[in-house]
Design a protein around this motif. Structure first.
Motif, PDB file in Angstrom:
ATOM      1  N   MET A  33       0.847  -1.192   0.000  1.00  0.00           N
ATOM      2  CA  MET A  33       0.000   0.000   0.000  1.00  0.00           C
ATOM      3  C   MET A  33       0.878   1.236   0.000  1.00  0.00           C
ATOM      4  SD  MET A  33      -2.716   1.473   2.836  1.00  0.00           S
ATOM      5  CE  MET A  33      -3.805   0.071   2.802  1.00  0.00           C
ATOM      6  N   VAL A  34       0.537   2.164  -0.896  1.00  0.00           N
ATOM      7  CA  VAL A  34       1.134   3.495  -0.873  1.00  0.00           C
ATOM      8  C   VAL A  34       0.055   4.405  -0.312  1.00  0.00           C
ATOM      9  CG1 VAL A  34       2.136   5.370  -2.216  1.00  0.00           C
ATOM     10  CG2 VAL A  34       2.494   2.989  -2.944  1.00  0.00           C
ATOM     11  N   THR A  35       0.353   5.075   0.790  1.00  0.00           N
ATOM     12  CA  THR A  35      -0.627   5.953   1.407  1.00  0.00           C
ATOM     13  C   THR A  35       0.056   7.149   2.041  1.00  0.00           C
ATOM     14  OG1 THR A  35      -2.658   5.980   2.750  1.00  0.00           O
ATOM     15  CG2 THR A  35      -0.746   4.783   3.651  1.00  0.00           C
ATOM     16  N   LEU A  57       4.024   1.895   2.365  1.00  0.00           N
ATOM     17  CA  LEU A  57       4.854   3.013   1.938  1.00  0.00           C
ATOM     18  C   LEU A  57       4.075   4.294   2.204  1.00  0.00           C
ATOM     19  CD1 LEU A  57       5.694   1.424  -1.509  1.00  0.00           C
ATOM     20  CD2 LEU A  57       6.978   1.178   0.606  1.00  0.00           C
ATOM     21  N   ARG A  58       4.679   5.201   2.957  1.00  0.00           N
ATOM     22  CA  ARG A  58       3.954   6.417   3.349  1.00  0.00           C
ATOM     23  C   ARG A  58       4.752   7.660   2.990  1.00  0.00           C
ATOM     24  NH1 ARG A  58       0.485   4.930   8.651  1.00  0.00           N
ATOM     25  NH2 ARG A  58      -0.342   6.961   8.145  1.00  0.00           N
ATOM     26  N   ASN A  59       4.025   8.665   2.525  1.00  0.00           N
ATOM     27  CA  ASN A  59       4.616   9.959   2.222  1.00  0.00           C
ATOM     28  C   ASN A  59       3.502  11.005   2.186  1.00  0.00           C
ATOM     29  OD1 ASN A  59       3.511  10.232  -0.537  1.00  0.00           O
ATOM     30  ND2 ASN A  59       4.907   8.570  -1.049  1.00  0.00           N
ATOM     31  N   PRO A  60       3.840  12.287   2.154  1.00  0.00           N
ATOM     32  CA  PRO A  60       2.797  13.308   2.111  1.00  0.00           C
ATOM     33  C   PRO A  60       1.904  13.143   0.880  1.00  0.00           C
ATOM     34  CG  PRO A  60       4.922  14.310   2.598  1.00  0.00           C
ATOM     35  CD  PRO A  60       5.181  12.883   2.211  1.00  0.00           C
ATOM     36  N   GLY A  61       0.628  12.962   1.096  1.00  0.00           N
ATOM     37  CA  GLY A  61      -0.321  12.827  -0.005  1.00  0.00           C
ATOM     38  C   GLY A  61      -0.529  11.415  -0.508  1.00  0.00           C
ATOM     39  N   GLY A  62       0.314  10.478  -0.102  1.00  0.00           N
ATOM     40  CA  GLY A  62       0.159   9.101  -0.572  1.00  0.00           C
ATOM     41  C   GLY A  62       0.477   8.934  -2.043  1.00  0.00           C
ATOM     42  N   ALA A  71      10.313   0.898  -4.410  1.00  0.00           N
ATOM     43  CA  ALA A  71       9.881  -0.044  -3.376  1.00  0.00           C
ATOM     44  C   ALA A  71       8.831  -1.011  -3.920  1.00  0.00           C
ATOM     45  CB  ALA A  71       9.338   0.716  -2.171  1.00  0.00           C
ATOM     46  N   LEU A  72       7.920  -0.528  -4.742  1.00  0.00           N
ATOM     47  CA  LEU A  72       6.900  -1.409  -5.322  1.00  0.00           C
ATOM     48  C   LEU A  72       7.523  -2.434  -6.270  1.00  0.00           C
ATOM     49  CD1 LEU A  72       4.047   1.162  -5.990  1.00  0.00           C
ATOM     50  CD2 LEU A  72       4.155  -0.572  -4.167  1.00  0.00           C
ATOM     51  N   VAL A  73       8.477  -2.000  -7.062  1.00  0.00           N
ATOM     52  CA  VAL A  73       9.181  -2.928  -7.970  1.00  0.00           C
ATOM     53  C   VAL A  73       9.876  -4.021  -7.157  1.00  0.00           C
ATOM     54  CG1 VAL A  73      11.159  -3.126  -9.537  1.00  0.00           C
ATOM     55  CG2 VAL A  73       9.449  -1.332  -9.905  1.00  0.00           C
ATOM     56  N   VAL A  86      -3.163   2.059  -3.978  1.00  0.00           N
ATOM     57  CA  VAL A  86      -2.741   3.449  -3.924  1.00  0.00           C
ATOM     58  C   VAL A  86      -3.872   4.172  -3.201  1.00  0.00           C
ATOM     59  CG1 VAL A  86      -2.174   5.517  -5.252  1.00  0.00           C
ATOM     60  CG2 VAL A  86      -1.425   3.259  -6.062  1.00  0.00           C
ATOM     61  N   VAL A  87      -3.576   4.732  -2.019  1.00  0.00           N
ATOM     62  CA  VAL A  87      -4.631   5.259  -1.147  1.00  0.00           C
ATOM     63  C   VAL A  87      -4.336   6.709  -0.738  1.00  0.00           C
ATOM     64  CG1 VAL A  87      -5.899   4.940   1.006  1.00  0.00           C
ATOM     65  CG2 VAL A  87      -5.041   2.925  -0.246  1.00  0.00           C
ATOM     66  N   GLU A  88      -5.142   7.621  -1.256  1.00  0.00           N
ATOM     67  CA  GLU A  88      -5.139   8.991  -0.748  1.00  0.00           C
ATOM     68  C   GLU A  88      -6.296   9.093   0.242  1.00  0.00           C
ATOM     69  OE1 GLU A  88      -4.792  12.149  -3.590  1.00  0.00           O
ATOM     70  OE2 GLU A  88      -3.317  11.050  -4.787  1.00  0.00           O
ATOM     71  N   HIS A  89      -6.474  10.260   0.862  1.00  0.00           N
ATOM     72  CA  HIS A  89      -7.535  10.359   1.869  1.00  0.00           C
ATOM     73  C   HIS A  89      -8.207  11.725   1.873  1.00  0.00           C
ATOM     74  CE1 HIS A  89      -5.363  12.868   4.860  1.00  0.00           C
ATOM     75  NE2 HIS A  89      -4.297  12.325   4.303  1.00  0.00           N
TER      76      HIS A  89
END
Length: 164
Positions: A33-35, A57-62, A71-73, A86-89
């Motif tokens: 998950m990228v969020t 995997l976390r960063n501002p805005g996802g 990292a996904l590769v 891929v999760v924004e909020h």
């Protein structure tokens, strides 16, 4: 280190019942998950998983940044990842402020010029989620067999809304 005493005490309690010793680091549930880094998001619990099940995997805005894509590769090819979210909020600071507004606020808070930074404000979350999903799906080192979905997480209800 006194500023960290409470956290180190909590860590000792955590270590008393630590169950991942010797774990090989694969994603047991085959999920990545990228969020966003927002503290209202509990990535594993929101999808019914536990430690060891997924790569988070976390960063501002996802966003699917270059580093998140690396990292996904790695996750897909070496760590058992078969599904990527891929999760924004909702109510995300990166999506409710312009790039200029974020830079101004950052400059005011830090007392230093932040104009030189690219912060990654999001103009349209749905369009951004769609673009990030396409970025993952079209990467040459991510197999077409990998499922990739884009979602918007509601921080007030706890629900994921499928976007793409």
């Amino acid at each position: 280190m006194a500023d960290f005493d409470d956290l180190l005490t909590a860590n000792r309690s955590f270590a008393d019942s630590f169950s991942l010793s010797g774990f090989d680091g694969i994603a047991r549930a085959g999920v990545a998950m990228v969020t966003c880094m927002d503290s209202r998001i509990d990535p594993l619990n929101m999808i019914g998983l536990k430690a060891g099940d997924a790569k988070i995997l976390r960063n501002p805005g996802g966003r699917v940044t270059d580093q998140a894509l690396v990292a996904l590769v790695l996750g897909v090819n070496l760590l058992n990842v078969e599904r990527i979210l891929v999760v924004e909020h909702t109510r995300c600071a990166m999506a409710t402020s312009s790039e200029d507004e974020l830079k101004r606020r950052l400059g005011e808070s830090s007392g230093r010029d932040a104009e030189w930074m690219t912060l990654g404000a999001i103009d349209d979350q749905r369009r951004t989620i769609e673009a990030d999903v396409i970025r993952v799906k079209t990467h040459p080192l991510i197999s077409d067999a990998v499922s990739v979905g884009g979602f918007l997480y509601d921080v007030d209800s706890g629900l994921l809304e499928p976007i793409v």
